[in-house]
Design an enzyme around this catalytic site. Structure first.
Site, PDB file in Angstrom:
ATOM      1  N   LYS A   1      45.418  30.194  55.612  1.00  0.00           N
ATOM      2  CA  LYS A   1      45.300  30.807  54.278  1.00  0.00           C
ATOM      3  C   LYS A   1      45.921  32.203  54.333  1.00  0.00           C
ATOM      4  CE  LYS A   1      42.776  29.019  51.184  1.00  0.00           C
ATOM      5  NZ  LYS A   1      43.171  27.709  50.663  1.00  0.00           N
TER       6      LYS A   1
ATOM      7  N   THR B   1      42.723  25.163  55.545  1.00  0.00           N
ATOM      8  CA  THR B   1      43.017  26.577  55.266  1.00  0.00           C
ATOM      9  C   THR B   1      41.831  27.214  54.540  1.00  0.00           C
ATOM     10  OG1 THR B   1      44.090  26.164  53.135  1.00  0.00           O
ATOM     11  CG2 THR B   1      45.504  26.134  55.075  1.00  0.00           C
ATOM     12  N   ASP B   2      41.126  26.399  53.770  1.00  0.00           N
ATOM     13  CA  ASP B   2      39.940  26.918  53.076  1.00  0.00           C
ATOM     14  C   ASP B   2      38.907  27.441  54.081  1.00  0.00           C
ATOM     15  OD1 ASP B   2      38.543  27.142  50.436  1.00  0.00           O
ATOM     16  OD2 ASP B   2      37.060  25.951  51.528  1.00  0.00           O
TER      17      ASP B   2
ATOM     18  N   PHE C   1      27.112  45.361  34.042  1.00  0.00           N
ATOM     19  CA  PHE C   1      27.673  44.764  32.823  1.00  0.00           C
ATOM     20  C   PHE C   1      26.756  43.616  32.406  1.00  0.00           C
ATOM     21  CE2 PHE C   1      30.688  41.962  30.453  1.00  0.00           C
ATOM     22  CZ  PHE C   1      30.964  42.849  29.431  1.00  0.00           C
TER      23      PHE C   1
ATOM     24  N   ARG D   1      27.738  46.265  40.402  1.00  0.00           N
ATOM     25  CA  ARG D   1      29.039  45.674  40.716  1.00  0.00           C
ATOM     26  C   ARG D   1      30.017  46.766  41.095  1.00  0.00           C
ATOM     27  NH1 ARG D   1      32.052  44.339  34.864  1.00  0.00           N
ATOM     28  NH2 ARG D   1      32.020  46.501  34.169  1.00  0.00           N
TER      29      ARG D   1
ATOM     30  N   GLN E   1      34.782  49.820  29.112  1.00  0.00           N
ATOM     31  CA  GLN E   1      35.040  50.479  27.830  1.00  0.00           C
ATOM     32  C   GLN E   1      34.318  51.830  27.779  1.00  0.00           C
ATOM     33  OE1 GLN E   1      34.391  47.246  28.310  1.00  0.00           O
ATOM     34  NE2 GLN E   1      35.146  45.953  26.646  1.00  0.00           N
TER      35      GLN E   1
ATOM     36  N   ASN F   1      40.732  45.743  34.394  1.00  0.00           N
ATOM     37  CA  ASN F   1      39.499  45.613  35.175  1.00  0.00           C
ATOM     38  C   ASN F   1      39.828  44.825  36.431  1.00  0.00           C
ATOM     39  OD1 ASN F   1      36.890  45.476  36.035  1.00  0.00           O
ATOM     40  ND2 ASN F   1      36.064  44.510  34.191  1.00  0.00           N
TER      41      ASN F   1
ATOM     42  N   HIS G   1      38.892  42.960  39.140  1.00  0.00           N
ATOM     43  CA  HIS G   1      37.619  42.313  39.469  1.00  0.00           C
ATOM     44  C   HIS G   1      37.413  42.175  40.979  1.00  0.00           C
ATOM     45  CE1 HIS G   1      37.182  41.426  35.254  1.00  0.00           C
ATOM     46  NE2 HIS G   1      38.318  40.758  35.239  1.00  0.00           N
TER      47      HIS G   1
END
Ligand SMILES: O=c1[nH]c(=O)c2[nH]c(=O)[nH]c2[nH]1
Length: 305
Positions: free
Chosen positions: A13, A61-62, A163, A180, A228, A254, A256
């Protein structure tokens, strides 16, 4: 059987984007982050996989991806080299069919955004990528318009971001977040007042530095319930502190960071190991200006994360 020769081959990967947060000090308020892009390549007994469709020798690969994330939790990331050595040794020693493993790592450097008034430290800016921008228009009828700005300034808060309380319709799957990572790549433009633009003594470098500092401090100091809200706080702070600026427009993708589920490997992820997704991304954009001022900054620019 193929009459051709299978020569060098490898698989694994590539580009596992990983951010780790380590909490230090008695109260854990001092955060250290590492931001890596880790690629795994395995070499060994893979003739059958290529030639016959027998996957008996193939470690998915995972799995190599999961191993990268699990090792970040189990061994930590002291350095790219030490982390890569752990991984490379693991792959070769854990499967007899793997004879070589190559781990390639890019590390992205961050520097701390220091806020003197605050003892907890969880705010960072990506090193060395920022670009300063300026757009100057002179018209016989309306005079000088000077828009200053910056782009490619990536910043991160490793806590103090939540959020929740958002609309939930039949397509909503997003879980509410109470702690987060908040990260964004700032594109900012600000309109300078006509007197500042016309003043031959105006110190443009100083006002740039001041705007930048107030934006960064506002990003670091705002306890955020949405990007925001952070956007508004950043623009607001600039207008409060830099009297020659009339309008601020921010484009904030954003960026993530998803907590990696390590439960399947018997590991608890205590907000330590994140997958840094580069797309898709939320894109939060907005203009804040002084009362009575007509906004002039274009709102239609195409900005990408
Ligand atoms: O700060 C955020 N604002 C949003 O509008 C939004 N939407 C989403 O899915 N995550 C977030 N985060």
């Amino acid at each position: 059987m193929s009459k051709h020769v299978l020569a060098q081959n490898q698989y694994g990967k590539a580009e596992n984007r990983i951010v780790t947060v380590t909490r230090k000090g008695n109260d854990g308020a001092w955060h250290e982050i590492r931001d890596l892009n880790v690629s795994v390549a395995l070499r060994g007994e893979y003739r059958d996989v290529h030639l016959t469709g027998d996957n008996g020798n193939c470690l998915p690969t995972d799995t190599t991806k999961n191993t990268v994330y699990a090792f970040a939790k189990e061994h930590g990331v002291d350095s790219p080299e030490a982390f890569g050595i752990h991984l490379a040794r693991h792959f070769v020693s854990s499967q007899p069919v793997i004879h070589e493993a190559q781990i390639r790592i890019e590390e992205y450097a961050w520097e701390r955004i220091s806020v003197p008034s605050r003892k907890e430290q969880h705010s960072f800016a990506r090193k060395g990528q920022e670009v300063r921008t300026a757009q100057i228009t002179y018209s016989e009828t309306t005079g000088l318009q000077v828009l200053s700005g910056l782009k490619e300034l990536t910043v991160m808060n490793s806590t103090n971001s939540e959020f929740h309380g958002f609309i939930k319709d039949e397509y909503t799957t997003l879980q509410e977040a109470y702690d987060r990572i908040l990260a964004t790549k700032v594109t900012a433009r600000w309109a300078n007042s006509a007197p500042a633009a016309a003043d031959p003594e105006h110190d443009w470098d100083a006002s740039y530095a001041k705007v930048r500092r107030h934006m960064l401090e506002a990003f670091a100091e705002t306890y955020s319930y949405s990007l925001q809200q952070t956007l508004h706080a950043m623009a607001d702070r600039v207008l409060d502190h830099v009297s020659t600026v009339n309008e601020v427009r921010l484009n904030l993708p954003n960026k993530h960071h998803f907590l990696v589920d390590l439960e399947p490997f018997g590991l608890k992820n205590d907000n330590e190991v994140y997958f840094a997704a580069d797309r898709m991304y939320g894109l939060i954009e907005g203009t804040v200006h002084r009362q009575g001022v007509q906004p002039v900054i274009a709102t239609s620019d195409w900005i990408t994360a």
